[in-house]
Design a protein around this motif. Structure first.
Motif, mmCIF file in Angstrom:
data_model
loop_
_atom_site.group_PDB
_atom_site.id
_atom_site.type_symbol
_atom_site.label_atom_id
_atom_site.label_comp_id
_atom_site.label_asym_id
_atom_site.label_seq_id
_atom_site.Cartn_x
_atom_site.Cartn_y
_atom_site.Cartn_z
ATOM 1 N N THR A 81 0.724 -0.990 -0.007
ATOM 2 C CA THR A 81 0.059 0.083 -0.071
ATOM 3 C C THR A 81 0.855 1.297 -0.001
ATOM 4 O O THR A 81 1.689 1.378 0.707
ATOM 5 C CB THR A 81 -0.961 0.200 1.401
ATOM 6 O OG1 THR A 81 -1.814 -1.162 1.116
ATOM 7 C CG2 THR A 81 -1.610 1.058 1.177
ATOM 8 N N VAL A 82 0.673 1.786 -0.936
ATOM 9 C CA VAL A 82 1.584 3.144 -1.117
ATOM 10 C C VAL A 82 0.917 4.522 -0.581
ATOM 11 O O VAL A 82 -0.468 4.661 -0.874
ATOM 12 C CB VAL A 82 2.037 3.402 -2.696
ATOM 13 C CG1 VAL A 82 2.743 4.495 -2.950
ATOM 14 C CG2 VAL A 82 2.741 2.131 -3.089
ATOM 15 N N GLY A 83 1.435 5.325 0.057
ATOM 16 C CA GLY A 83 0.837 6.587 0.470
ATOM 17 C C GLY A 83 1.724 7.740 -0.157
ATOM 18 O O GLY A 83 2.853 7.906 -0.513
ATOM 19 N N LEU A 84 0.823 8.631 -0.234
ATOM 20 C CA LEU A 84 1.402 10.097 -0.711
ATOM 21 C C LEU A 84 0.951 11.348 0.119
ATOM 22 O O LEU A 84 -0.369 11.315 0.377
ATOM 23 C CB LEU A 84 1.142 10.524 -2.147
ATOM 24 C CG LEU A 84 1.692 11.926 -2.651
ATOM 25 C CD1 LEU A 84 2.865 12.124 -2.411
ATOM 26 C CD2 LEU A 84 1.149 11.875 -4.139
ATOM 27 N N GLU A 85 1.729 12.044 0.742
ATOM 28 C CA GLU A 85 1.264 13.091 1.479
ATOM 29 C C GLU A 85 1.592 14.425 0.779
ATOM 30 O O GLU A 85 3.023 14.647 0.647
ATOM 31 C CB GLU A 85 2.053 13.243 2.880
ATOM 32 C CG GLU A 85 1.083 14.446 3.510
ATOM 33 C CD GLU A 85 1.718 14.637 5.334
ATOM 34 O OE1 GLU A 85 1.188 15.242 5.834
ATOM 35 O OE2 GLU A 85 2.461 13.741 5.469
ATOM 36 N N LEU A 86 0.746 15.260 0.346
ATOM 37 C CA LEU A 86 1.183 16.674 -0.003
ATOM 38 C C LEU A 86 1.187 17.864 1.129
ATOM 39 O O LEU A 86 0.317 17.807 1.894
ATOM 40 C CB LEU A 86 -0.271 17.263 -0.895
ATOM 41 C CG LEU A 86 -0.004 18.644 -1.474
ATOM 42 C CD1 LEU A 86 -0.686 18.561 -2.813
ATOM 43 C CD2 LEU A 86 -0.465 19.564 -0.688
#
Length: 101
Positions: A81-86
């Motif tokens: 599971t890949v996560g991205l935070e802006l």
């Protein structure tokens, strides 16, 4: 302020829509070592300054970037599971998204 009294000062308040992001991975499956290109599609009000992107690849690795595109090599078999935070100039405008790749 007293009703009917003089206006002594004014100020402007700007309220933005929360940014939205979505993830895309290419390829989404294969054999190890698997090199994956990640792209974050971002919809953000021009009044919000993006200061960076924080990627979490689901295998314990992460990456801090200044643009929403990065790559990662997976060296272990699994589903991640890949996560991205802006990250932005306004802490309450920061957003995080996770997707299964």
């Amino acid at each position: 302020m007293v009703a009917g009294g003089p206006v002594l000062a004014t100020d402007t308040v700007r309220v933005f829509n929360k940014p939205t992001i979505s993830l895309a991975a290419d390829p989404t499956s294969g054999c190890i070592p698997l090199d994956v290109q990640f792209t974050g599609s971002v919809n953000v009000d021009p009044g919000i300054d993006i200061t960076g992107y924080s990627w979490a690849f689901g295998d314990g690795s992460s990456d801090l970037t200044v643009n929403p595109i990065t790559s990662h090599t997976y060296n272990q078999p699994n589903t991640f599971t890949v996560g991205l935070e802006l990250e932005s100039s306004f802490e309450n405008c920061n957003v995080f998204v996770q997707e299964l790749t």
